[in-house]
Design a protein around this motif. Structure first.
Motif, PDB file in Angstrom:
ATOM      1  N   THR A   1      10.377  -4.303  -0.960  1.00  0.00           N
ATOM      2  CA  THR A   1       8.963  -3.627  -0.708  1.00  0.00           C
ATOM      3  C   THR A   1       8.003  -4.650  -0.394  1.00  0.00           C
ATOM      4  N   PRO A   2       7.938  -5.124   0.810  1.00  0.00           N
ATOM      5  CA  PRO A   2       7.074  -6.359   1.013  1.00  0.00           C
ATOM      6  C   PRO A   2       5.547  -5.808   1.284  1.00  0.00           C
ATOM      7  N   ASN A   3       5.023  -5.390   0.039  1.00  0.00           N
ATOM      8  CA  ASN A   3       3.680  -5.032  -0.086  1.00  0.00           C
ATOM      9  C   ASN A   3       2.637  -5.937  -0.615  1.00  0.00           C
ATOM     10  N   GLY A   4       3.184  -7.218  -0.899  1.00  0.00           N
ATOM     11  CA  GLY A   4       2.404  -8.285  -1.464  1.00  0.00           C
ATOM     12  C   GLY A   4       2.229  -8.271  -3.023  1.00  0.00           C
ATOM     13  N   ASP A   5       2.922  -7.409  -3.661  1.00  0.00           N
ATOM     14  CA  ASP A   5       2.502  -7.318  -5.073  1.00  0.00           C
ATOM     15  C   ASP A   5       3.530  -8.369  -5.823  1.00  0.00           C
ATOM     16  N   GLY A   6       4.248  -9.078  -5.522  1.00  0.00           N
ATOM     17  CA  GLY A   6       5.225 -10.094  -6.027  1.00  0.00           C
ATOM     18  C   GLY A   6       6.428 -10.011  -6.482  1.00  0.00           C
ATOM     19  N   THR A   7       6.609  -8.422  -6.272  1.00  0.00           N
ATOM     20  CA  THR A   7       8.025  -7.992  -6.830  1.00  0.00           C
ATOM     21  C   THR A   7       8.880  -7.273  -5.606  1.00  0.00           C
ATOM     22  N   ASN A   8      10.012  -7.903  -5.250  1.00  0.00           N
ATOM     23  CA  ASN A   8      10.756  -7.656  -4.342  1.00  0.00           C
ATOM     24  C   ASN A   8      10.125  -7.628  -2.941  1.00  0.00           C
ATOM     25  N   ASP A   9       9.277  -8.645  -2.897  1.00  0.00           N
ATOM     26  CA  ASP A   9       8.647  -8.717  -1.477  1.00  0.00           C
ATOM     27  C   ASP A   9       9.656  -9.248  -0.437  1.00  0.00           C
ATOM     28  N   ARG A  10      10.683 -10.117  -0.768  1.00  0.00           N
ATOM     29  CA  ARG A  10      11.520 -10.818  -0.029  1.00  0.00           C
ATOM     30  C   ARG A  10      12.769 -10.145  -0.415  1.00  0.00           C
ATOM     31  N   TRP A  11      13.741 -10.145   0.787  1.00  0.00           N
ATOM     32  CA  TRP A  11      15.206  -9.730   0.520  1.00  0.00           C
ATOM     33  C   TRP A  11      15.708 -10.821   0.459  1.00  0.00           C
TER      34      TRP A  11
END
Length: 294
Positions: free
Chosen positions: A257-267
């Motif tokens: 979830t690359p939304n910039g919230d710091g969680t799961n932004d990168r795979w």
């Protein structure tokens, strides 16, 4: 015993001694010699790393540092202890308590003197030269390769780096043998049971897929010394260092979830590169219909 005017009075006695002046005047000296309290006979006791008191004429061997206690077991009302390093007279301690305690942290042979005074005002002195001989301990240390172990490859080579401070050994020290070693390898992070080895530089392997965590490996080093009168002592010390075994199974995230919230932004494939287990790798990505993405 008491000597007066050339006469040795060896026991309890009362006597008068007249003295005449040049003018013919007399004076009377009255001496009452009493028996010393029998419990005042000095026989100090010594305690060294145990619960058993010993007589002061015992020769004691200790490993640096050594806890020593001296006890005045007479009925003296005051006393002066003097305790010194025979190899270094500047290293001296003193005390006035019934129990004299010293943490001996230097090498050498140690002597003591006790001056005690009874309630009758009589003093007595005992001295013991080279009561205690203090020897050096080995300094255990080790390193290992590889630095980090994985559950796939839990093998490790240990390198013993134990030293003995031979540059500071007193002249009375004699090694009866080179240092000997005992290694302890816990079978699990809780160290409930261990494997052991007496090798200098052992190689050890835990089971494949062992529990992850820290395994406190211990190296116990022993050094045998020969002291005076062919007495021997074994000085020992232990180094314990945790060896970490980590999980190197690949962990693939199932979403991003690359939304910039710091969680799961990168795979990211966890453990792909961290431990070097998969230095050569390739990655293919397919969409839900099985079509490979370019």
């Amino acid at each position: 015993p008491f000597a007066y005017e050339g006469i040795d009075y060896g026991g309890p006695i009362d006597f008068d001694s007249p003295h005449l002046s040049v003018q013919g005047c007399d004076s009377l000296v009255h001496v009452s010699l009493q028996a010393r309290d029998s419990s005042f006979r000095l026989a100090p006791e010594v305690l060294l790393d145990s619960s058993n008191w010993m007589t002061y004429d015992t020769t004691l061997l200790g490993c640096q540092p050594t806890q020593l206690q001296l006890r005045d077991n007479s009925s003296s009302i005051s006393r002066i202890w003097t305790f010194w390093n025979t190899s270094n007279p500047a290293d001296v301690q003193s005390g006035t308590d019934t129990l004299f305690t010293s943490l001996v942290d230097s090498l050498g042979s140690f002597s003591f003197q006790l001056i005690a005074i009874s309630k009758e005002g009589c003093s007595d002195t005992v001295r013991r030269d080279s009561l205690l001989w203090v020897f050096t301990r080995p300094i255990p240390s080790f390193i290992w390769e590889p630095d980090h172990l994985s559950i796939h490859h839990p093998e490790v080579q240990f390198f013993n780096q134990t030293t003995t401070p031979s540059d500071s050994l007193p002249p009375y020290t004699t090694f009866l043998s080179a240092p000997t070693y005992l290694w302890l390898f816990p079978l699990d992070p809780g160290a409930s049971s261990c494997d052991s080895s007496f090798e200098v530089n052992p190689y050890y392997s835990w089971e494949i897929n062992a529990d992850t965590g820290e395994y406190p490996v211990s190296l116990i080093a022993y050094l045998i010394h020969e002291g005076p009168d062919s007495l021997t002592i074994t000085c020992t010390d232990t180094a314990t260092i945790p060896i970490r075994i980590v999980n190197t199974y690949l962990q693939f995230p199932n979403l991003v979830t690359p939304n910039g919230d710091g969680t799961n932004d990168r795979w990211k494939v966890v453990n792909l590169l961290e431990m070097g287990e998969y230095s050569m790798n390739e990655l293919w990505i397919y969409d839900r219909w099985g079509v490979e993405e370019s």
